[in-house]
Each structure stands twice: as C-alpha cells, then as structure tokens.
Design a protein around this motif. Structure first.
Motif, short mmCIF file in Angstrom:
data_model
loop_
_atom_site.label_atom_id
_atom_site.label_comp_id
_atom_site.label_asym_id
_atom_site.label_seq_id
_atom_site.Cartn_x
_atom_site.Cartn_y
_atom_site.Cartn_z
N GLY A 94 0.79 -1.21 0.00
CA GLY A 94 0.00 0.00 0.00
C GLY A 94 0.83 1.26 0.00
O GLY A 94 0.28 2.35 0.14
N THR A 95 2.15 1.12 -0.17
CA THR A 95 3.01 2.30 -0.21
C THR A 95 2.64 3.22 -1.36
O THR A 95 2.60 4.44 -1.23
N VAL A 96 2.36 2.61 -2.52
CA VAL A 96 1.93 3.37 -3.69
C VAL A 96 0.75 2.65 -4.31
O VAL A 96 0.59 1.43 -4.17
N ALA A 97 -0.10 3.40 -5.00
CA ALA A 97 -1.26 2.80 -5.66
C ALA A 97 -0.86 2.10 -6.95
O ALA A 97 -1.49 1.12 -7.36
N SER A 98 0.19 2.60 -7.61
CA SER A 98 0.68 1.99 -8.84
C SER A 98 2.16 2.30 -8.97
O SER A 98 2.65 3.29 -8.40
N ASP A 99 2.86 1.44 -9.73
CA ASP A 99 4.30 1.63 -9.90
C ASP A 99 4.72 1.01 -11.22
O ASP A 99 4.00 0.16 -11.79
N VAL A 100 5.90 1.42 -11.72
CA VAL A 100 6.41 0.95 -13.01
C VAL A 100 7.88 0.62 -12.87
O VAL A 100 8.64 1.38 -12.23
N VAL A 101 8.32 -0.51 -13.46
CA VAL A 101 9.73 -0.88 -13.48
C VAL A 101 10.08 -1.44 -14.85
O VAL A 101 9.20 -1.83 -15.63
N ASP A 102 11.37 -1.50 -15.14
CA ASP A 102 11.88 -2.16 -16.35
C ASP A 102 12.34 -3.56 -15.96
O ASP A 102 13.08 -3.74 -14.99
N TYR A 103 11.93 -4.54 -16.76
CA TYR A 103 12.23 -5.94 -16.45
C TYR A 103 12.67 -6.64 -17.72
O TYR A 103 12.11 -6.41 -18.81
N THR A 104 13.70 -7.50 -17.62
CA THR A 104 14.21 -8.25 -18.76
C THR A 104 14.02 -9.74 -18.52
O THR A 104 14.47 -10.27 -17.51
N GLU A 105 13.34 -10.38 -19.45
CA GLU A 105 13.14 -11.82 -19.40
C GLU A 105 14.23 -12.48 -20.24
O GLU A 105 14.38 -12.17 -21.43
N LYS A 106 15.00 -13.37 -19.68
CA LYS A 106 16.16 -13.94 -20.35
C LYS A 106 15.82 -15.11 -21.27
O LYS A 106 16.45 -15.29 -22.31
N LEU A 107 14.86 -15.95 -20.87
CA LEU A 107 14.56 -17.18 -21.61
C LEU A 107 13.10 -17.18 -22.06
O LEU A 107 12.24 -16.61 -21.39
N PRO A 108 12.77 -17.84 -23.20
CA PRO A 108 13.67 -18.56 -24.11
C PRO A 108 14.52 -17.62 -24.98
O PRO A 108 15.56 -18.00 -25.47
N VAL A 109 14.03 -16.38 -25.19
CA VAL A 109 14.84 -15.35 -25.85
C VAL A 109 14.77 -14.10 -24.99
O VAL A 109 13.81 -13.90 -24.23
N GLU A 110 15.77 -13.27 -25.10
CA GLU A 110 15.80 -12.07 -24.27
C GLU A 110 14.76 -11.06 -24.74
O GLU A 110 14.73 -10.68 -25.91
N ARG A 111 13.89 -10.65 -23.80
CA ARG A 111 12.87 -9.66 -24.08
C ARG A 111 12.88 -8.61 -22.99
O ARG A 111 13.04 -8.93 -21.80
N ALA A 112 12.71 -7.35 -23.36
CA ALA A 112 12.69 -6.25 -22.40
C ALA A 112 11.26 -5.74 -22.25
O ALA A 112 10.56 -5.52 -23.25
#
Length: 421
Positions: free
Chosen positions: A144-162
């Motif tokens: 409950g610290t914030v109502a919404s939030d945004v981050v950058d995330y990278t998925e490594k497998l099966p191929v790298e996706r940002a």
C-alpha cells in the motif's frame, strides 16, 4: 424537502430559459395559428388548444434530453455488468496478470501464457519472477506504499525480451491487483542500432578527416617546398575526400529509403533492359579489374513491378562488388531466369563471381550497416560498408528477397527474387 424544492426550482429555470430562447419560434407559431384561424374560419375550440400546445412543444426537448441521458446511463451500467475481468484481460494485447493480496496469480491472459509459459492460477508471482526489480514492484504495491508503480524488467529465456511492467490495484476493496507487461524489445533494438550507426558513421568520417588534416599540416610545414611530396599528399587527400563523399551519398540514400520503407512501387520495370544498362555502365570497372562479364538471360518479356532507378541501384551494387571482390576469378556471370516455384512466381536475377568466396559465419551479417568481412580490403576497394544495407532496404520495399550462397575458394552468388505481381 429542501432538495426537492431546489430540484423544482432548477427545472423551472430550465423551462423558462428554454421558453426565452424559443420566443421567436413561439411567436411564429402564434402568427401561423392566427392566420389559419382567419382564413379557415376555425372555431375558438380549436384555436385555444393550439395556442396552449406551443409552450409544451418548447418544453418537450428539455424533458426529452433528461430522459435520453437517463437511458444512456442505464445502458452503460447494464453493459458493464455483463463484462468480466476475464473478458477484459483477453481483450488486452499485452501480457496481463491479475493477482491477489498474497501475490498469487488469479488469472493470466493468453498473451501472458505465450510470453512466459508455466503460468496458472495459484502460482506465486515472487517465485515466477525472481528478479529484484519485480520483487520490489510487488512489495511496493501490496504494502500500500503506492497505488501503482512501473519498473523495467528483462526476461532472459527462451529469448531475451525487455518489458516495461506496471502494477496497480483493481477497483476499491477488491484485494486484487494487475500486472501489465509492455514489450520494449523492438524499441531498444532500434535505439542500439541507431547508436551503433552513429558511432560507425562518426568513425568512418573521422578517419579521412584526420588524414586530410595531417596532410594539410605537413604541406604547410616540412613539405612546403617539396613538389613530389606535395603531389603525393594532394592525391591522397583527393582520395579521402572522395571516400567521404561516397559515404555521405550512401548515408543519404539509406536515410531516404528508411523514410518510405512500405511504399510499394506501382510501375513496371523491364529487367532485361535495366540489367543491360548496369553491365554497360560498369564495363570500364570490369576491364580495369580484368573481369569478363557474361550474360545468361531468359527469353521473352522480363517485366516486374518496381522502381527502375532503385532496382538499377541494387544490381549496380551487387555487380560492382562482384567485380571488385571477385576479380581473382576473372569472370562474373549475370543470369536472369523465371523462378516459377508455384507459391511465389517471379523472376530471379543472380550475379555470381568466382573469387575467394565468403566464409559461412559472415553471411548472416553481411547486409548489416558498416559490417565488413575484411576492413582493409573494403577500404582499398573504396567500399563504404553500406551497399548491401541499401540493397536490403530497396528489396524490402519491392517485397523481394536476397539469397546469398557462397563457398570459400569457389566464389559467391547473390540472387534477387522479384515477385511477378
């Protein structure tokens, strides 16, 4: 009681305003009724009701508008009640996951299944996404610290996706939250490509500029009174300025092509005449490199939809490369054949040399900007590293494809397949 009185007062004011704005309409109506009464001889029993109906007609739009707004609100409420979270999630093209206050997956749409796999209701999100940034995102929203939030995330497998991941609560008091994954992979790839392009272009321009600056300094100093050195240095400077001019021309060509990548040409091009013109224009270069150009053209009309100037540039680049880098083979064969393979009928133009060939590991990257198999050989042959990139962009506009076949020691063949329609 006070609220009722205020509502009645508001309605009365609205009716009065409506009557005032419709005063000319009312006046015209009264005149029309009186004229009809005078000419037709209607009785007062008809005249009086007609006059009384005119103010009512002015009031009707007010009550009609209120009734219409009420109907719209009712329709909207009924429509939203028919929707469910599952339907809404399925309508979202990006991966979307709904989870509860325990960070357990409640629902995931089809895009989430396709992107991450192994997602099902009941699975713990912190166990599925172990990256620190995802853990911090879940903690901040669930606490409950914030109502919404945004981050950058990278998925490594099966191929790298940002991804750009946003998390927020759903409604009020539902104890449900949603994760939306916005794929940023293509945008980041373009950013990296742009940065590499600027770095490579800067390097390619800086090298001849540094050379010219050094020779100018020498000519103004030690070689000021040396005619032989001055002639040699001026020739080198001329070669370097020519190299920069070729590079700038290729950069401008590539930029123009990238501004209209999906503009499909709408005119017919005679490939026989176009390729003949290319061969004739490169005849002096072939003789200079002791290369014989052989023709092997199919009979009959060889027309394809396209832009003649751009296709001329494609075949000029390919034939020029064959004459320069395959000159040790002594000959180049240019063939045009009908490629009727059933699914994609068209015409194939193949330019084959018999030089040293291209190692297999270089073939997938040979059309990249500034990619060179041998940097020194390319610069010796006055190459800019952009020729095949221009070829690829032009063929993309023509819905065509380029096939490269090569064997070390036996030469290389570049085939252009152009659709017939």
């Amino acid at each position: 009681m006070t609220e009722l009185g205020a509502e009645q007062k508001s309605t009365g004011q609205a009716v009065a305003a409506r009557l005032w704005h419709s005063r000319w309409l009312l006046a015209a109506g009264v005149v029309a009724v009186l004229i009809a009464f005078g000419f037709a001889g209607f009785s007062a029993y008809v005249l009086v009701p007609a006059l009384l109906l005119l103010p009512a007609a002015a009031i009707l739009p007010v009550t009609g508008a209120r009734h219409s707004a009420g109907n719209a609100a009712a329709i909207e409420a009924i429509g939203l009640q028919r929707l469910s979270g599952e339907y809404l999630a399925a309508a979202v093209a990006d991966p979307l996951i709904i989870f509860d206050h325990a960070a357990t997956i409640v629902h995931a749409n089809a895009a989430a299944f396709a992107a991450f796999g192994g997602i099902a209701p009941g699975i713990s999100l912190p166990l599925k996404f172990r990256a620190p940034e995802m853990q911090a995102l879940l903690d901040s929203v669930l606490s409950g610290t914030v109502a919404s939030d945004v981050v950058d995330y990278t998925e490594k497998l099966p191929v790298e996706r940002a991804y750009r991941v946003s998390a927020s609560s759903v409604g009020h008091g539902t104890d449900l939250y949603v994760l939306v994954f916005k794929d940023q992979s293509e945008a980041r790839r373009i950013d990296r490509m742009r940065a590499d392009f600027i770095a490579n272009a800067s390097h390619e321009l800086r090298t001849p500029l540094a050379s010219i600056a050094g020779f100018i300094e020498t000519l103004r100093g030690p070689a000021r009174n040396d005619p032989a050195a001055r002639e040699q240095f001026l020739q080198i400077m001329q070669n370097q300025t020519g190299r920069m001019a070729r590079l700038i021309d290729d950069l401008l060509s590539l930029s123009r092509l990238e501004m209209k990548p999906y503009l499909k040409p709408g005119t017919e091009v005679d490939l026989r005449q176009t390729v003949d013109s290319v061969i004739d224009s490169l005849g002096p270069l072939a003789r200079e490199n002791n290369v014989a150009i052989e023709r092997d053209f199919a009979k009959g009309p060889l027309d394809v939809p396209g832009d003649r100037d751009e296709l001329f540039q494609v075949f000029e680049n390919l034939l020029e490369n064959a004459c320069k880098y395959g000159q040790s083979g002594g000959r180049v064969v240019v063939s045009i054949a009908r490629g009727d393979d059933g699914s994609e009928p068209g015409i194939d133009v193949t330019i084959r040399d018999f030089g040293p060939g291209i190692p297999e590991e270089h073939i997938p990257r040979i059309t990249e900007r500034f990619y060179r198999i041998d940097v020194e050989t390319s610069r010796t042959q006055k190459g800019t590293g952009l020729g095949l990139s221009i070829v690829k962009h032009i063929l993309t506009r023509h819905n065509a494809r380029l096939t490269i076949r090569s064997e070390v020691g036996k030469g290389a063949a570049f085939s252009v397949h152009l659709p017939a329609h």
